[in-house]
Design a protein around this motif. Structure first.
Motif, PDB file in Angstrom:
ATOM      1  N   ARG A   8       7.149   6.860  25.177  1.00 39.07           N
ATOM      2  CA  ARG A   8       8.259   5.984  25.545  1.00 39.07           C
ATOM      3  C   ARG A   8       9.506   6.814  25.812  1.00 39.07           C
ATOM      4  NH1 ARG A   8       9.609   2.293  21.242  1.00 39.07           N
ATOM      5  NH2 ARG A   8       9.247   4.064  19.884  1.00 39.07           N
ATOM      6  N   GLY A 149      -1.175  10.587  18.699  1.00 42.40           N
ATOM      7  CA  GLY A 149      -0.997  10.882  17.281  1.00 42.40           C
ATOM      8  C   GLY A 149      -1.703   9.824  16.445  1.00 42.40           C
ATOM      9  N   ASP A 151      -0.742   7.761  14.332  1.00 44.05           N
ATOM     10  CA  ASP A 151      -0.082   6.452  14.215  1.00 44.05           C
ATOM     11  C   ASP A 151      -0.542   5.463  15.293  1.00 44.05           C
ATOM     12  OD1 ASP A 151       1.279   8.333  15.955  1.00 44.05           O
ATOM     13  OD2 ASP A 151       2.773   6.770  16.290  1.00 44.05           O
ATOM     14  N   ALA A 185      -2.426  15.510  12.967  1.00 42.66           N
ATOM     15  CA  ALA A 185      -2.303  14.234  13.687  1.00 42.66           C
ATOM     16  C   ALA A 185      -1.087  13.419  13.250  1.00 42.66           C
ATOM     17  CB  ALA A 185      -3.578  13.423  13.500  1.00 42.66           C
ATOM     18  N   VAL A 187       2.735  14.320  12.011  1.00 48.68           N
ATOM     19  CA  VAL A 187       3.750  15.327  11.702  1.00 48.68           C
ATOM     20  C   VAL A 187       4.872  14.660  10.908  1.00 48.68           C
ATOM     21  CG1 VAL A 187       5.431  16.909  12.738  1.00 48.68           C
ATOM     22  CG2 VAL A 187       3.185  16.584  13.815  1.00 48.68           C
ATOM     23  N   MET A 195       7.559  11.796  11.345  1.00 49.54           N
ATOM     24  CA  MET A 195       8.693  12.143  12.203  1.00 49.54           C
ATOM     25  C   MET A 195       8.763  11.132  13.335  1.00 49.54           C
ATOM     26  SD  MET A 195       9.662  15.695  14.199  1.00 49.54           S
ATOM     27  CE  MET A 195       9.947  16.688  12.769  1.00 49.54           C
TER      28      MET A 195
HETATM   29  P1  ADP Z   1       8.315   7.614  18.390  1.00 49.64           P
HETATM   30  O1  ADP Z   1       7.479   7.216  17.197  1.00 49.64           O
HETATM   31  O2  ADP Z   1       9.184   8.797  18.070  1.00 49.64           O
HETATM   32  O3  ADP Z   1       9.057   6.462  19.013  1.00 49.64           O
HETATM   33  P2  ADP Z   1       6.327   7.439  20.581  1.00 49.64           P
HETATM   34  O4  ADP Z   1       5.924   6.115  20.048  1.00 49.64           O
HETATM   35  O5  ADP Z   1       6.963   7.489  21.921  1.00 49.64           O
HETATM   36  O6  ADP Z   1       7.293   8.157  19.508  1.00 49.64           O
HETATM   37  O7  ADP Z   1       5.045   8.425  20.548  1.00 49.64           O
HETATM   38  C1  ADP Z   1       4.525   9.143  21.648  1.00 49.64           C
HETATM   39  C2  ADP Z   1       3.279   9.928  21.236  1.00 49.64           C
HETATM   40  O8  ADP Z   1       3.604  10.942  20.292  1.00 49.64           O
HETATM   41  C3  ADP Z   1       2.179   9.076  20.580  1.00 49.64           C
HETATM   42  O9  ADP Z   1       0.902   9.579  20.934  1.00 49.64           O
HETATM   43  C4  ADP Z   1       2.415   9.302  19.122  1.00 49.64           C
HETATM   44  O10 ADP Z   1       1.250   9.108  18.343  1.00 49.64           O
HETATM   45  C5  ADP Z   1       2.839  10.771  19.098  1.00 49.64           C
HETATM   46  N1  ADP Z   1       3.722  11.004  17.952  1.00 49.64           N
HETATM   47  C6  ADP Z   1       5.017  10.611  17.822  1.00 49.64           C
HETATM   48  N2  ADP Z   1       5.491  10.981  16.622  1.00 49.64           N
HETATM   49  C7  ADP Z   1       4.474  11.619  15.971  1.00 49.64           C
HETATM   50  C8  ADP Z   1       4.347  12.239  14.682  1.00 49.64           C
HETATM   51  N3  ADP Z   1       5.347  12.277  13.826  1.00 49.64           N
HETATM   52  N4  ADP Z   1       3.151  12.814  14.362  1.00 49.64           N
HETATM   53  C9  ADP Z   1       2.101  12.787  15.220  1.00 49.64           C
HETATM   54  N5  ADP Z   1       2.177  12.216  16.453  1.00 49.64           N
HETATM   55  C10 ADP Z   1       3.333  11.642  16.829  1.00 49.64           C
END
Ligand code: ADP
Length: 325
Positions: A8, A149, A151, A185, A187, A195
């Motif tokens: 995003r 990731g 999540d 996977a 962070v 994060m």
């Molecule tokens: P945010 O959570 O910062 O709004 P996004 O939803 O845009 O980030 O995530 C974009 C991609 O980066 C996804 O594949 C997400 O799983 C991965 N991602 C974001 N933050 C992390 C994290 N802390 N650890 C592992 N992967 C992450």
């Protein structure tokens, strides 16, 4: 294999994006047999940022500059913007019709974010429907692999269930996509939670070095280790989690000396700072150079959108056929 993933455009990228997802994007683009699609998920950004849309377009350019700075290559990967391909919305609508509401309300990411994010009103249909839009993104390109990731795993499971339901209702058309996770996977951020931009606990991929200094200094390490010779618990320390993602070759030495009380937290922070500067500085330089040429970045996105639309059109034709439209 068809690979698709997105992010995003809600701000600059952080280490979570890189070590959680981008690392795999880079690996997958290097395999000649893969067709890789990477998109700025600007419709998805609206789900939480609908009240102020003024920065979304600039954020897209910022994000694409970050992607290129780490090594994404527009000659090997299709880099595009979701909102340029209206078929995402058409498929989103069709999938919305066959998705039971209970699936959306039970989605763990929905429940977590409603609980955690208090500074935004998330009581809207778009936010609830986020996993359906993500399913449409994935299925529109007949995707095999989705590098994300941890999540995002519930959303992928959701997509796999939508494929099952679609197949049951209309017959086989879509493949069942698989997730690809990195070693780290999930962070952790400066406060020990995941994060995330939403939690304001990030280290940017192109962090200013002075800001980086102050962020590292403020990290709370192992609360049970007050003096240098107190026995430490590195597995519960955010600084150590950063050593882990950087895959530092001294990892075991650091772990042992912390546990035995032979290493203090200040030394750990100073070394971490050096390692992060070594990682971030070249990306910073590369990004500065890229962001100064907006036309170049816009050209890459335009070219990617053109290719994405062609594929999306072909898929929509197949969908119309199975739906007997
Ligand atoms: P945010 O959570 O910062 O709004 P996004 O939803 O845009 O980030 O995530 C974009 C991609 O980066 C996804 O594949 C997400 O799983 C991965 N991602 C974001 N933050 C992390 C994290 N802390 N650890 C592992 N992967 C992450």
């Amino acid at each position: 294999m068809v690979v698709l993933s997105g992010m995003r455009p809600t701000g600059r990228l952080h280490l979570g994006h890189y070590f959680g997802a981008l690392q795999n994007w880079l690996k997958l683009q290097e395999c000649n047999e893969n067709k890789c699609y990477f998109m700025s998920a600007d419709w998805h950004a609206l789900t939480t940022d609908y009240s102020d849309t003024s920065k979304i377009d600039d954020n897209t350019l910022d994000m694409v500059a970050d992607w290129l700075a780490v090594g994404l290559n527009p000659k090997k990967s299709i880099i595009f913007k979701q909102s340029c391909v209206p078929q995402h919305n058409e498929l989103f609508l069709i999938l919305s019709m066959l998705t039971p509401l209970g699936w959306l309300y039970r989605c763990p990411t929905y429940k977590d974010q409603i609980k955690e994010i208090k500074n935004k009103d998330l009581n809207n249909y778009g936010f609830l429907g986020y996993p359906i839009l993500m399913s449409a993104d994935i299925l529109l390109y007949m995707t095999d692999i989705v590098p994300i990731g941890a999540d995002q795993l519930p959303h992928l499971e959701f997509t796999r269930n939508i494929v099952k339901r679609f197949t049951h209702l209309y017959g086989k058309l879509f493949k069942t996509p698989k997730a690809k996770l990195t070693k780290e996977a999930k962070v952790l951020g400066l406060d020990g939670r995941k994060m995330s931009k939403s939690y304001e606990n990030t280290i940017l991929l192109t962090e200013d070095i002075d800001v980086l200094h102050s962020k590292i200094n403020k990290i709370i390490t192992d609360p049970l280790k007050i003096k240098q010779n107190d026995l430490g618990h590195p597995k519960q320390c955010v600084v150590f989690s950063f050593y882990q993602i950087l895959n530092s070759e001294e990892l075991l030495t650091i772990q042992n000396s912390c546990e035995l009380g032979l290493r203090g937290c200040m030394t750990c922070k100073r070394n971490l700072m050096d390692k992060l500067v070594e990682f971030i500085k070249p990306l910073n330089n590369e990004r500065k150079h890229l962001i100064s040429d907006r036309k170049y970045l816009e050209g890459i996105i335009k070219m990617g959108c053109h290719e994405a639309i062609n594929i999306a059109n072909a898929t929509m034709k197949k969908i119309h056929k199975v739906l007997k439209f």
